[in-house]
Design a protein around this motif. Structure first.
Motif, PDB file in Angstrom:
ATOM      1  N   CYS A 184      46.206-112.650 -59.734  1.00 47.82           N
ATOM      2  CA  CYS A 184      45.552-113.960 -59.597  1.00 47.82           C
ATOM      3  C   CYS A 184      45.296-114.276 -58.134  1.00 47.82           C
ATOM      4  CB  CYS A 184      46.374-115.057 -60.274  1.00 47.82           C
ATOM      5  SG  CYS A 184      47.685-115.776 -59.257  1.00 47.82           S
ATOM      6  N   ARG A 243      48.834-109.454 -54.245  1.00 53.83           N
ATOM      7  CA  ARG A 243      47.395-109.369 -53.946  1.00 53.83           C
ATOM      8  C   ARG A 243      47.081-108.208 -53.012  1.00 53.83           C
ATOM      9  NH1 ARG A 243      46.835-113.904 -51.405  1.00 53.83           N
ATOM     10  NH2 ARG A 243      46.710-112.989 -49.333  1.00 53.83           N
ATOM     11  N   SER A 264      57.195-111.128 -55.069  1.00 52.83           N
ATOM     12  CA  SER A 264      56.074-111.681 -55.839  1.00 52.83           C
ATOM     13  C   SER A 264      56.477-112.957 -56.555  1.00 52.83           C
ATOM     14  CB  SER A 264      55.575-110.661 -56.868  1.00 52.83           C
ATOM     15  OG  SER A 264      55.078-109.515 -56.216  1.00 52.83           O
TER      16      SER A 264
HETATM   17  S1  SF4 Z   1      52.496-111.935 -58.487  1.00 60.17           S
HETATM   18 FE1  SF4 Z   1      51.506-113.524 -57.254  1.00 60.17          FE
HETATM   19  S2  SF4 Z   1      49.348-112.897 -56.936  1.00 60.17           S
HETATM   20 FE2  SF4 Z   1      50.278-111.608 -58.544  1.00 60.17          FE
HETATM   21  S3  SF4 Z   1      49.609-112.606 -60.399  1.00 60.17           S
HETATM   22 FE3  SF4 Z   1      51.666-113.384 -59.945  1.00 60.17          FE
HETATM   23  S4  SF4 Z   1      51.344-115.226 -58.693  1.00 60.17           S
HETATM   24 FE4  SF4 Z   1      49.394-114.130 -58.790  1.00 60.17          FE
END
Ligand code: SF4
Ligand SMILES: Cc1cc2nc3c(=O)[nH]c(=O)nc-3n(C[C@H](O)[C@H](O)[C@H](O)COP(=O)(O)O)c2cc1C
Length: 518
Positions: free
Chosen positions: A441, A448, A485
């Protein structure tokens, strides 16, 4: 007397030609002037036998499969209507070992009944749980679910009763039940099968959840890739509403509950509960930081129960037969049954509901029958794209949340994907990183950026560029993603990567770049 012939309308059966079979059957029946009614049922979950045609006889249902449209006339010539012999005849459906050995509690009616007949649903034990629930105090319902030991089937295995208790005790003039039917895990289809094959059981489970927590509105959040499930759910909701199962007075009681289906565009991360809530509110599917928990501040900031389809669909039988009945199945802290979804390179793919405790080896070798290719099994990924790859050496692991966790694995939504010895585990590790990069996301950096760096590092290892240094870098990156994360997408992507490196080190030592070029 009218004979009933069952031809599944389940998406897997349709993909294998069930609609053509149904059309051919209808034409032949009309041409021959036979007194036959075709029932479009759900799937029995034996995918290698789909389309599976069944006929009701005095001795029980007789199965034929896999049936093609061109088989219909010869089958009728052979006396299909009275269960006649034919090379495609599989005998009594209930005696097929794959089905006979199961413990079908949640899927008891799937493939058996007409999914959109409320009378059929009632005749097969449906609505008994809801009838009990309308006469109970909310706290007593929550206690029953807690005592059953039911844990969330969506992935995290959180105790359902505790979640419901939090929502029951949360203050709020409006509360919601949200059913997570996003079903994004690779190799999983249990949610879809229930929605297509027995939608009333999900409606019943959600209504019970509503009464138990004081929520009067429910949403089923699913993906646009599930058009048949969406259609079945929407029709079933209308039928339930017209029959007073949903609405201002559930089964004539003082409890109100209504629900509707909402369709997302289909992003893996929208299965994560807070991202799902954002999507349901019409926002981008961005993960929310917790706390606050959805149970306190969920949909439109109201207390919200979010449960997986199978968690909710398991509740009616718990209320009907009691907590002790359900809790008696299983092992350790994994109580009840689990619909195991067997997929990938496997001979007998499909849905197998059993009490927790079968070993991975039993599931793959005995129930699944080994690989479809006939080659040796190399690895099995359990729990979707964030699940670990288990080698044959770990096949004695019992299907149990804690046993899998102890071996750095997870059960997740109980999907297992089988790979034979031609699989390249470095490529699978790279795929895990690539999947995370595509589906992230984007809210937090380790996921990311880390996933994209992960793909690059895997490519360097594959190219033989400083393999030792890059293997260390990949392990280090996995550590950062695991602990840094925000949600489990970034946090669990290391599981398939690290398990591949640990159990299949030979695949991470390709020939050096120079040699490879020679
Ligand atoms: S780990 Fe972070 S960037 Fe990855 S999907 Fe979950 S909230 Fe979003
Ligand atoms: C990236 C990601 C994807 C998820 N996808 C699903 C999903 O498709 N279906 C589901 O029920 N749970 C999914 N979950 C788990 C949900 O966040 C949540 O734990 C679950 O819906 C709670 O219901 P349960 O307690 O009944 O399991 C996902 C979690 C993550 C991190």
């Amino acid at each position: 007397m009218t004979v009933k012939i069952y031809i599944p309308q389940d998406a897997a059966a349709l993909a294998l030609g069930a609609e053509r079979v149904a059309t051919a059957m209808a034409e032949e029946i009309a041409a021959r002037g036979l007194d036959v009614a075709i029932v479009r049922n759900g799937s029995r979950g034996m995918h290698w036998l789909e389309p599976l045609v069944e006929v009701e006889t005095a001795e029980g249902r007789i199965a034929y499969g896999p049936v093609k449209a061109s088989d219909v006339a010869p089958l009728l010539d052979a006396g299909l209507v009275s269960g006649g012999a034919h090379p495609l005849c599989l005998g009594k459906t209930e005696e097929i070992p794959f089905l006979k050995q199961q413990t079908r509690l949640t899927f008891a009616r799937c493939g058996v009944t007409d999914p959109l007949s409320l009378d059929d649903y009632r005749a097969h034990g449906g609505l008994r749980g809801l009838e009990k629930a309308v006469a109970m105090q909310p706290a007593a319902i929550v206690a029953e679910v807690t005592e059953s030991g039911l844990r969330g089937r969506g992935g995290a295995g959180f105790p359902t009763g505790i979640k419901w208790k939090t929502v029951l005790e949360a203050a709020g003039s409006r509360k919601y039940i949200v059913c997570n039917a996003d079903e994004g895990d690779s190799g999983t289809f249990a949610d879809r099968m229930i929605m297509e094959g027995d939608p009333f059981v999900l409606i019943e489970g959600m209504a019970i959840a509503g009464i138990a927590t004081g929520a009067t509105k429910g949403y089923v959040y699913t993906r646009s890739e599930y058009p048949h499930a969406i259609a079945a759910m929407e029709q079933a909701i209308e039928i339930a509403r017209a029959a007073g199962v949903l609405g201002v007075s559930i089964l004539g009681s003082a409890h109100a509950f209504d629900m509707e289906v909402r369709t997302g565009a289909g992003a893996y991360v929208c299965g994560e509960e807070t991202s799902l809530l954002n999507s349901l509110e019409g926002k981008r599917g961005l993960v929310r930081a917790k706390p606050p928990l959805p149970a306190h501040k969920g949909l439109f900031d109201c207390p919200t129960v979010i449960n997986n389809v199978i968690s909710l669909a398991s509740v009616p039988i718990i209320l009907d037969k009691g907590a002790a009945f359900y809790r008696d199945f299983g092992m350790g802290r994994s109580r009840g049954t689990i619909p195991i979804q067997i997929a990938g390179n496997v001979k007998h793919s499909g849905l197998y509901e059993a009490a927790f405790g079968l070993t991975l080896g039993e599931i793959v070798d005995e129930i699944g029958g080994g690989t479809a290719s006939g080659r040796p099994v190399k690895a099995v990924q359990v729990g979707g794209p964030l699940g670990a790859y288990f080698p044959r050496a770990l096949f004695d692991t019992p299907f149990d949340y804690e046993a899998f966790a102890a071996r750095d694995g997870l059960i997740g939504h109980a999907g297992i994907v089988v790979f034979d010895d031609t699989a390249d585990m470095l490529k699978q590790a790279r795929f895990a990183m690539e999947f995370c990069a595509v589906e992230s996301c984007g809210k937090c950096t380790p996921c990311r950026i880390g996933s994209t760096r992960g793909v690059e590092v895997a490519d360097k290892i594959a190219a033989g560029i400083e393999p030792e240094k890059n293997r260390e870098l990949l392990a280090d990156l996995c550590n950062t993603m695991k602990f840094g994360s925000l949600c489990a997408l970034g946090g669990f992507t290391p599981y398939p990567v690290v398990s591949a490196m640990t159990h299949f080190p030979e695949d991470f030592s390709p020939a050096p770049a120079v040699e490879a070029a020679e």
